[in-house]
Design a protein around this motif. Sequence first.
Motif, mmCIF file in Angstrom:
data_model
loop_
_atom_site.group_PDB
_atom_site.id
_atom_site.type_symbol
_atom_site.label_atom_id
_atom_site.label_comp_id
_atom_site.label_asym_id
_atom_site.label_seq_id
_atom_site.Cartn_x
_atom_site.Cartn_y
_atom_site.Cartn_z
ATOM 1 N N ALA A 174 0.841 -1.207 0.000
ATOM 2 C CA ALA A 174 0.000 0.000 0.000
ATOM 3 C C ALA A 174 0.873 1.254 0.000
ATOM 4 C CB ALA A 174 -0.936 -0.011 1.203
ATOM 5 N N ALA A 175 1.942 1.264 0.782
ATOM 6 C CA ALA A 175 2.834 2.426 0.840
ATOM 7 C C ALA A 175 3.554 2.628 -0.497
ATOM 8 C CB ALA A 175 3.839 2.256 1.972
ATOM 9 N N ILE A 176 4.023 1.540 -1.100
ATOM 10 C CA ILE A 176 4.713 1.653 -2.400
ATOM 11 C C ILE A 176 3.765 2.211 -3.458
ATOM 12 C CG2 ILE A 176 5.708 0.300 -4.293
ATOM 13 C CD1 ILE A 176 6.946 -1.512 -2.078
ATOM 14 N N LEU A 177 2.530 1.706 -3.482
ATOM 15 C CA LEU A 177 1.551 2.216 -4.451
ATOM 16 C C LEU A 177 1.232 3.672 -4.187
ATOM 17 C CD1 LEU A 177 -0.880 -0.829 -4.739
ATOM 18 C CD2 LEU A 177 0.698 0.015 -6.492
ATOM 19 N N ALA A 178 1.145 4.060 -2.923
ATOM 20 C CA ALA A 178 0.864 5.462 -2.592
ATOM 21 C C ALA A 178 2.009 6.356 -3.056
ATOM 22 C CB ALA A 178 0.630 5.605 -1.094
ATOM 23 N N PHE A 179 3.254 5.955 -2.768
ATOM 24 C CA PHE A 179 4.396 6.759 -3.195
ATOM 25 C C PHE A 179 4.529 6.794 -4.716
ATOM 26 C CE2 PHE A 179 6.167 5.943 1.184
ATOM 27 C CZ PHE A 179 5.995 7.254 1.610
ATOM 28 N N SER A 180 4.180 5.689 -5.383
ATOM 29 C CA SER A 180 4.249 5.700 -6.854
ATOM 30 C C SER A 180 3.211 6.663 -7.420
ATOM 31 C CB SER A 180 4.051 4.298 -7.421
ATOM 32 O OG SER A 180 2.715 3.880 -7.263
ATOM 33 N N GLY A 181 2.158 6.924 -6.660
ATOM 34 C CA GLY A 181 1.147 7.884 -7.094
ATOM 35 C C GLY A 181 1.637 9.310 -7.129
ATOM 36 N N THR A 182 2.762 9.573 -6.490
ATOM 37 C CA THR A 182 3.317 10.923 -6.556
ATOM 38 C C THR A 182 4.049 11.149 -7.876
ATOM 39 O OG1 THR A 182 5.382 10.259 -5.483
ATOM 40 C CG2 THR A 182 3.600 11.033 -4.053
ATOM 41 N N LEU A 183 4.408 10.052 -8.562
ATOM 42 C CA LEU A 183 5.141 10.166 -9.823
ATOM 43 C C LEU A 183 4.300 9.755 -11.033
ATOM 44 C CD1 LEU A 183 8.475 8.546 -8.613
ATOM 45 C CD2 LEU A 183 7.948 10.986 -8.804
ATOM 46 N N THR A 184 3.410 8.796 -10.842
ATOM 47 C CA THR A 184 2.613 8.288 -11.968
ATOM 48 C C THR A 184 1.128 8.521 -11.672
ATOM 49 O OG1 THR A 184 2.517 6.064 -11.016
ATOM 50 C CG2 THR A 184 4.346 6.529 -12.500
ATOM 51 N N ILE A 185 0.316 7.532 -11.907
ATOM 52 C CA ILE A 185 -1.126 7.644 -11.698
ATOM 53 C C ILE A 185 -1.436 7.571 -10.206
ATOM 54 C CG2 ILE A 185 -3.372 6.592 -12.151
ATOM 55 C CD1 ILE A 185 -2.132 5.403 -14.696
ATOM 56 N N SER A 186 -2.087 8.581 -9.696
ATOM 57 C CA SER A 186 -2.477 8.596 -8.290
ATOM 58 C C SER A 186 -3.730 7.762 -8.096
ATOM 59 C CB SER A 186 -2.751 10.026 -7.828
ATOM 60 O OG SER A 186 -1.598 10.813 -7.949
ATOM 61 N N GLY A 187 -3.842 7.148 -6.924
ATOM 62 C CA GLY A 187 -5.053 6.424 -6.572
ATOM 63 C C GLY A 187 -4.955 4.922 -6.634
ATOM 64 N N LEU A 188 -3.852 4.391 -7.142
ATOM 65 C CA LEU A 188 -3.733 2.931 -7.225
ATOM 66 C C LEU A 188 -3.805 2.286 -5.846
ATOM 67 C CD1 LEU A 188 -0.963 2.550 -9.957
ATOM 68 C CD2 LEU A 188 -3.438 2.339 -10.218
ATOM 69 N N HIS A 189 -3.234 2.951 -4.848
ATOM 70 C CA HIS A 189 -3.275 2.409 -3.488
ATOM 71 C C HIS A 189 -4.704 2.339 -2.955
ATOM 72 C CE1 HIS A 189 -3.161 6.749 -2.925
ATOM 73 N NE2 HIS A 189 -3.531 6.590 -1.658
ATOM 74 N N LYS A 190 -5.548 3.250 -3.390
ATOM 75 C CA LYS A 190 -6.949 3.232 -2.949
ATOM 76 C C LYS A 190 -7.679 2.021 -3.539
ATOM 77 C CE LYS A 190 -7.165 6.891 -0.398
ATOM 78 N NZ LYS A 190 -7.438 6.756 1.029
ATOM 79 N N PHE A 191 -7.417 1.720 -4.798
ATOM 80 C CA PHE A 191 -8.019 0.519 -5.403
ATOM 81 C C PHE A 191 -7.513 -0.736 -4.685
ATOM 82 C CE2 PHE A 191 -8.408 3.467 -9.040
ATOM 83 C CZ PHE A 191 -9.776 3.356 -9.249
ATOM 84 N N TYR A 192 -6.218 -0.764 -4.388
ATOM 85 C CA TYR A 192 -5.638 -1.916 -3.692
ATOM 86 C C TYR A 192 -6.276 -2.112 -2.319
ATOM 87 C CZ TYR A 192 -2.243 -4.753 -1.158
ATOM 88 O OH TYR A 192 -1.652 -5.722 -0.397
ATOM 89 N N LEU A 193 -6.549 -1.031 -1.625
ATOM 90 C CA LEU A 193 -7.108 -1.113 -0.278
ATOM 91 C C LEU A 193 -8.625 -1.274 -0.268
ATOM 92 C CD1 LEU A 193 -4.883 1.554 1.479
ATOM 93 C CD2 LEU A 193 -4.755 -0.930 1.691
ATOM 94 N N GLY A 194 -9.222 -1.441 -1.440
ATOM 95 C CA GLY A 194 -10.659 -1.684 -1.500
ATOM 96 C C GLY A 194 -11.493 -0.427 -1.364
ATOM 97 N N PRO A 210 -12.584 1.890 -4.042
ATOM 98 C CA PRO A 210 -12.622 2.299 -5.449
ATOM 99 C C PRO A 210 -13.163 3.717 -5.665
ATOM 100 C CG PRO A 210 -14.330 0.681 -5.005
ATOM 101 C CD PRO A 210 -13.473 0.768 -3.778
ATOM 102 N N PHE A 211 -14.082 4.170 -4.834
ATOM 103 C CA PHE A 211 -14.597 5.531 -4.989
ATOM 104 C C PHE A 211 -13.461 6.539 -4.883
ATOM 105 C CE2 PHE A 211 -15.980 9.468 -2.940
ATOM 106 C CZ PHE A 211 -16.840 9.951 -3.913
ATOM 107 N N TRP A 212 -12.627 6.381 -3.846
ATOM 108 C CA TRP A 212 -11.506 7.296 -3.664
ATOM 109 C C TRP A 212 -10.465 7.136 -4.766
ATOM 110 C CZ3 TRP A 212 -11.937 11.405 -0.895
ATOM 111 C CH2 TRP A 212 -12.841 11.441 0.147
ATOM 112 N N GLY A 213 -10.282 5.925 -5.250
ATOM 113 C CA GLY A 213 -9.360 5.700 -6.358
ATOM 114 C C GLY A 213 -9.800 6.439 -7.609
ATOM 115 N N ILE A 214 -11.086 6.363 -7.916
ATOM 116 C CA ILE A 214 -11.622 7.075 -9.083
ATOM 117 C C ILE A 214 -11.486 8.579 -8.898
ATOM 118 C CG2 ILE A 214 -13.754 7.583 -10.350
ATOM 119 C CD1 ILE A 214 -14.539 4.618 -9.839
#
Length: 124
Positions: free
Chosen positions: A11-31, A33-37
């Motif tokens: 979850a932390a890696i996905l959150a940090f990757s969101g600062t460089l690429t697509i944001s929100g992937l960590h939200k989808f991973y954590l279940g 989806p509304f926040w991810g969208i």
Amino acid sequence: MLTKHKNRSIAAILAFSGTLTISGLHKFYLGQPFWGILYVLLSWTPIPKVASAIEGVWYLAQDEEAFDRNFNLGKSTAKVSQQVSNQVESIANALRELDALRQDGLISEYEFEQKRRQMLDQIS
């Protein structure tokens, strides 16, 4: 809905990757989806990138127990596996005692088999 155990590091890696690429992937991973969208829709602003960085730090700042409480319905894999192990061990001990009763002639073969099946059905 089938829920899988969420890993704090992923979850932390996905959150940090969101600062460089697509944001929100960590939200989808954590279940969530509304926040991810919402993060994806706001990706043209710096808001989701900043939020992702803050959340990445927050995930790492939590201990495993707090993360499990927040994102894994309070269940850690260690606790669940320990409970299952304890359940199997207690049923194995009960089966040994039941077999001893059968060997001593205190219960019939039929009674032993019925009780054995009931005990094995308890393991889930």
